[in-house]
Design a protein around this motif. Structure first.
Motif, PDB file in Angstrom:
ATOM      1  N   MET A   1      16.917 -55.719 -31.359  1.00 17.76           N
ATOM      2  CA  MET A   1      18.343 -56.041 -31.470  1.00 17.76           C
ATOM      3  C   MET A   1      18.609 -57.495 -31.097  1.00 17.76           C
ATOM      4  O   MET A   1      18.025 -57.994 -30.127  1.00 17.76           O
ATOM      5  CB  MET A   1      19.153 -55.134 -30.538  1.00 17.76           C
ATOM      6  CG  MET A   1      20.652 -55.398 -30.597  1.00 17.76           C
ATOM      7  SD  MET A   1      21.618 -54.398 -29.435  1.00 17.76           S
ATOM      8  CE  MET A   1      21.347 -55.272 -27.900  1.00 17.76           C
ATOM      9  N   ILE A   2      19.455 -58.149 -31.894  1.00 14.65           N
ATOM     10  CA  ILE A   2      19.896 -59.509 -31.571  1.00 14.65           C
ATOM     11  C   ILE A   2      21.407 -59.460 -31.384  1.00 14.65           C
ATOM     12  O   ILE A   2      22.170 -59.241 -32.330  1.00 14.65           O
ATOM     13  CB  ILE A   2      19.516 -60.507 -32.690  1.00 14.65           C
ATOM     14  CG1 ILE A   2      17.992 -60.551 -32.858  1.00 14.65           C
ATOM     15  CG2 ILE A   2      20.057 -61.903 -32.365  1.00 14.65           C
ATOM     16  CD1 ILE A   2      17.528 -61.427 -34.014  1.00 14.65           C
ATOM     17  N   TYR A   3      21.838 -59.632 -30.147  1.00 11.32           N
ATOM     18  CA  TYR A   3      23.260 -59.495 -29.811  1.00 11.32           C
ATOM     19  C   TYR A   3      23.898 -60.880 -29.703  1.00 11.32           C
ATOM     20  O   TYR A   3      23.554 -61.666 -28.811  1.00 11.32           O
ATOM     21  CB  TYR A   3      23.428 -58.725 -28.501  1.00 11.32           C
ATOM     22  CG  TYR A   3      24.878 -58.473 -28.147  1.00 11.32           C
ATOM     23  CD1 TYR A   3      25.634 -57.538 -28.848  1.00 11.32           C
ATOM     24  CD2 TYR A   3      25.488 -59.190 -27.123  1.00 11.32           C
ATOM     25  CE1 TYR A   3      26.952 -57.303 -28.534  1.00 11.32           C
ATOM     26  CE2 TYR A   3      26.814 -58.962 -26.791  1.00 11.32           C
ATOM     27  CZ  TYR A   3      27.547 -58.019 -27.501  1.00 11.32           C
ATOM     28  OH  TYR A   3      28.866 -57.799 -27.184  1.00 11.32           O
ATOM     29  N   LEU A   4      24.819 -61.176 -30.620  1.00  8.74           N
ATOM     30  CA  LEU A   4      25.466 -62.491 -30.682  1.00  8.74           C
ATOM     31  C   LEU A   4      26.986 -62.340 -30.705  1.00  8.74           C
ATOM     32  O   LEU A   4      27.694 -63.030 -31.429  1.00  8.74           O
ATOM     33  CB  LEU A   4      24.986 -63.248 -31.931  1.00  8.74           C
ATOM     34  CG  LEU A   4      23.471 -63.502 -32.031  1.00  8.74           C
ATOM     35  CD1 LEU A   4      23.107 -64.067 -33.391  1.00  8.74           C
ATOM     36  CD2 LEU A   4      23.004 -64.443 -30.917  1.00  8.74           C
ATOM     37  N   ASP A   5      27.483 -61.418 -29.880  1.00  8.61           N
ATOM     38  CA  ASP A   5      28.928 -61.165 -29.803  1.00  8.61           C
ATOM     39  C   ASP A   5      29.391 -61.210 -28.346  1.00  8.61           C
ATOM     40  O   ASP A   5      30.160 -60.374 -27.887  1.00  8.61           O
ATOM     41  CB  ASP A   5      29.253 -59.806 -30.439  1.00  8.61           C
ATOM     42  CG  ASP A   5      30.742 -59.601 -30.672  1.00  8.61           C
ATOM     43  OD1 ASP A   5      31.482 -60.604 -30.699  1.00  8.61           O
ATOM     44  OD2 ASP A   5      31.164 -58.440 -30.826  1.00  8.61           O
ATOM     45  N   ASN A   6      28.907 -62.223 -27.618  1.00  2.00           N
ATOM     46  CA  ASN A   6      29.152 -62.300 -26.179  1.00  2.00           C
ATOM     47  C   ASN A   6      30.568 -62.709 -25.808  1.00  2.00           C
ATOM     48  O   ASN A   6      30.973 -62.519 -24.659  1.00  2.00           O
ATOM     49  CB  ASN A   6      28.141 -63.260 -25.542  1.00  2.00           C
ATOM     50  CG  ASN A   6      26.734 -62.697 -25.566  1.00  2.00           C
ATOM     51  OD1 ASN A   6      26.371 -61.878 -24.743  1.00  2.00           O
ATOM     52  ND2 ASN A   6      25.936 -63.108 -26.557  1.00  2.00           N
ATOM     53  N   SER A   7      31.325 -63.262 -26.756  1.00  2.00           N
ATOM     54  CA  SER A   7      32.719 -63.573 -26.456  1.00  2.00           C
ATOM     55  C   SER A   7      33.582 -62.320 -26.492  1.00  2.00           C
ATOM     56  O   SER A   7      34.680 -62.301 -25.933  1.00  2.00           O
ATOM     57  CB  SER A   7      33.269 -64.622 -27.431  1.00  2.00           C
ATOM     58  OG  SER A   7      32.761 -65.894 -27.104  1.00  2.00           O
ATOM     59  N   ALA A   8      33.099 -61.275 -27.159  1.00  2.00           N
ATOM     60  CA  ALA A   8      33.804 -59.990 -27.159  1.00  2.00           C
ATOM     61  C   ALA A   8      33.511 -59.246 -25.862  1.00  2.00           C
ATOM     62  O   ALA A   8      34.414 -58.753 -25.190  1.00  2.00           O
ATOM     63  CB  ALA A   8      33.395 -59.149 -28.363  1.00  2.00           C
TER      64      ALA A   8
ATOM     65  N   PHE B   1      21.325 -76.389 -32.324  1.00  2.19           N
ATOM     66  CA  PHE B   1      20.326 -75.866 -33.259  1.00  2.19           C
ATOM     67  C   PHE B   1      20.980 -74.938 -34.291  1.00  2.19           C
ATOM     68  O   PHE B   1      20.727 -75.059 -35.494  1.00  2.19           O
ATOM     69  CB  PHE B   1      19.242 -75.108 -32.482  1.00  2.19           C
ATOM     70  CG  PHE B   1      18.298 -74.323 -33.350  1.00  2.19           C
ATOM     71  CD1 PHE B   1      17.272 -74.963 -34.047  1.00  2.19           C
ATOM     72  CD2 PHE B   1      18.433 -72.944 -33.490  1.00  2.19           C
ATOM     73  CE1 PHE B   1      16.398 -74.235 -34.860  1.00  2.19           C
ATOM     74  CE2 PHE B   1      17.571 -72.217 -34.297  1.00  2.19           C
ATOM     75  CZ  PHE B   1      16.548 -72.869 -34.988  1.00  2.19           C
ATOM     76  N   LEU B   2      21.826 -74.049 -33.815  1.00  3.62           N
ATOM     77  CA  LEU B   2      22.485 -73.104 -34.710  1.00  3.62           C
ATOM     78  C   LEU B   2      23.402 -73.824 -35.698  1.00  3.62           C
ATOM     79  O   LEU B   2      23.412 -73.512 -36.891  1.00  3.62           O
ATOM     80  CB  LEU B   2      23.285 -72.089 -33.881  1.00  3.62           C
ATOM     81  CG  LEU B   2      24.023 -71.014 -34.661  1.00  3.62           C
ATOM     82  CD1 LEU B   2      23.072 -70.194 -35.526  1.00  3.62           C
ATOM     83  CD2 LEU B   2      24.796 -70.097 -33.702  1.00  3.62           C
TER      84      LEU B   2
ATOM     85  N   LEU C   1      17.949 -66.897 -32.789  1.00  7.83           N
ATOM     86  CA  LEU C   1      18.812 -67.626 -33.720  1.00  7.83           C
ATOM     87  C   LEU C   1      18.079 -67.931 -35.021  1.00  7.83           C
ATOM     88  O   LEU C   1      18.674 -67.891 -36.108  1.00  7.83           O
ATOM     89  CB  LEU C   1      19.320 -68.916 -33.072  1.00  7.83           C
ATOM     90  CG  LEU C   1      20.187 -68.736 -31.813  1.00  7.83           C
ATOM     91  CD1 LEU C   1      20.721 -70.081 -31.343  1.00  7.83           C
ATOM     92  CD2 LEU C   1      21.340 -67.778 -32.064  1.00  7.83           C
ATOM     93  N   THR C   2      16.798 -68.225 -34.929  1.00  4.37           N
ATOM     94  CA  THR C   2      15.982 -68.450 -36.125  1.00  4.37           C
ATOM     95  C   THR C   2      15.941 -67.194 -36.987  1.00  4.37           C
ATOM     96  O   THR C   2      16.104 -67.256 -38.210  1.00  4.37           O
ATOM     97  CB  THR C   2      14.546 -68.872 -35.733  1.00  4.37           C
ATOM     98  OG1 THR C   2      14.607 -70.082 -34.967  1.00  4.37           O
ATOM     99  CG2 THR C   2      13.692 -69.112 -36.974  1.00  4.37           C
ATOM    100  N   ASN C   3      15.758 -66.046 -36.348  1.00  5.13           N
ATOM    101  CA  ASN C   3      15.748 -64.775 -37.069  1.00  5.13           C
ATOM    102  C   ASN C   3      17.107 -64.487 -37.692  1.00  5.13           C
ATOM    103  O   ASN C   3      17.197 -64.005 -38.837  1.00  5.13           O
ATOM    104  CB  ASN C   3      15.355 -63.628 -36.124  1.00  5.13           C
ATOM    105  CG  ASN C   3      13.896 -63.689 -35.717  1.00  5.13           C
ATOM    106  OD1 ASN C   3      13.086 -64.321 -36.387  1.00  5.13           O
ATOM    107  ND2 ASN C   3      13.556 -63.041 -34.614  1.00  5.13           N
TER     108      ASN C   3
END
Length: 379
Positions: A1-8, A269-270, A360-362
């Motif tokens: 799992m890649i979790y990129l919703d940390n502002s929520a 980078f992103l 982030l690369t993935n």
């Protein structure tokens, strides 16, 4: 799992969960009870408040424990409005606030208050000249967020505080929910009278929060009862929640000190990788908070892309989680002057100190594949 919703919301830190469990088990008594168990609970509550004050460099009696950002913003805005309405009914905010501020202000309009919603530029930032011009004799409150939850734009809070200091009869409230632990903010002698913080944005628990209320700031309480929290927030104290948010606060401040530069590097980078994708338009300004990147893929509905990424266990979001189930258009992007096709296709990646460049690369690799898949289906 890649979790990129940390502002929520963020993943709770194990140490925070442990502190909550320990306090719930050992100090379960009501801090208002006069027996020894209640006395021990009260001592721990006082200690938690003292520690929070030390971390934030404010006075102990300036800390109010709340249930989170929405409650903190409502206590601050409505509390000032109702307490000081005899002096004036004018409030200043912006067009890009979180729903808990925006809707609190709109609710006050129904009670006869007048709200000035300051415009923002392309970067989502107000002009100080507009703020100065908006202040009137009957202005009682300025409420402006520190970091925008969708774009990551940072408002000039220090400069706004200096302006507010020139008008001792008005109060200045800051929604610090997104900036806490990522973009430093000075509270002492800053011109800030009220400041909202939330536990679940800093690897704490949902239902926990802090409200800084500067000494001398009087509020009309939204809850009436046993007069806990200096009668500002009545109700039996959530002692385990209070201890847990102070633990989370201590941990996030340490991470900010050690790893903030690395977070900026991840964001850079992103951004660079997203800008290489022809179909993607990056919306977040260059000088933004380090954990948020907002971008649009015109022609693709955001929920479609979110579901496509979710199939690969990659989780991002669109807009604020508090308004993400409403119409596609981002009110924030529209206020910044972005075109309709970008405002209705906006997506948000929000990082934590735990994310890695490999993740982030993935994410970029999968995003490219999903955009291509969508194009092939539509052809």
């Amino acid at each position: 799992m890649i979790y990129l919703d940390n502002s929520a919301t963020t993943v709770p830190d194990p140490a925070v969960l442990k502190s909550f469990e320990q306090v719930s088990t050992t100090f379960f008594a009501n801090p208002s009870s006069i027996h020894p168990l209640g006395g021990e609970a009260e001592k721990l509550l006082i200690q938690a408040k003292k520690q929070a004050a030390e971390i934030l460099h404010v006075a102990e009696n300036e800390i109010i424990f709340t249930s989170g950002g929405t409650e903190g913003n409502n206590i601050a805005i409505k509390g000032i409005a109702l307490e000081h309405q005899n002096r004036g009914k004018h409030i200043i905010t912006t067009q890009v606030e979180h729903p808990s501020v925006d809707n609190a202000c709109k609710s006050l309009e129904k009670l006869g208050f007048e709200i000035t919603y300051l415009p923002v530029n392309r970067n989502g930032v107000i002009a100080l000249s507009d703020l100065k011009q908006a202040i009137r004799n009957d202005t009682i409150l300025i409420s402006i967020m520190h970091v925008n939850n969708e774009l990551g734009s940072v408002q000039p809070i220090a400069e706004i505080g200096k302006i507010a200091k020139q008008y001792p009869k008005l109060f200045f409230h800051v929604d610090y929910v997104q900036g806490l632990g990522k973009v430093p903010l000075t509270l002492r002698n800053s011109g800030i009278d009220l400041c909202t913080m939330s536990g679940h944005k800093i690897h704490g628990l949902k239902g926990t929060g802090l409200l800084f209320v500067k000494n001398g700031t009087t509020l009309f309480p939204l809850f009436h009862g046993g007069e806990q929290e200096q009668a500002i927030r009545s109700g039996t104290e959530n002692l385990a929640g209070a201890v847990s948010i102070v633990k989370a606060l201590r941990l996030i401040m340490e991470k900010e000190r050690l790893y903030k530069q690395r977070l900026y590097e991840l964001q850079r980078f992103l951004r660079e990788e997203l800008e290489k994708i022809e179909a993607v338009k990056v919306n977040t300004p260059i000088h933004a908070a380090p954990h948020i990147i907002n971008f649009s893929i015109p022609g693709i509905k955001p929920e479609v892309m979110i579901h496509m990424l979710s199939e690969e266990e990659i989780y991002i979001s669109t807009k604020s989680a508090c308004s993400s189930k409403k119409s596609d258009e981002s009110k924030i992007l529209a206020a910044c002057g972005f075109s309709d096709d970008r405002a209705v296709s906006a997506l948000r990646v929000s990082l934590s100190y735990q994310n890695t460049e490999e993740e982030l690369t993935n994410f970029i690799h999968v995003l490219k594949d999903k955009i291509q898949q969508f194009k092939e289906v539509m052809e």
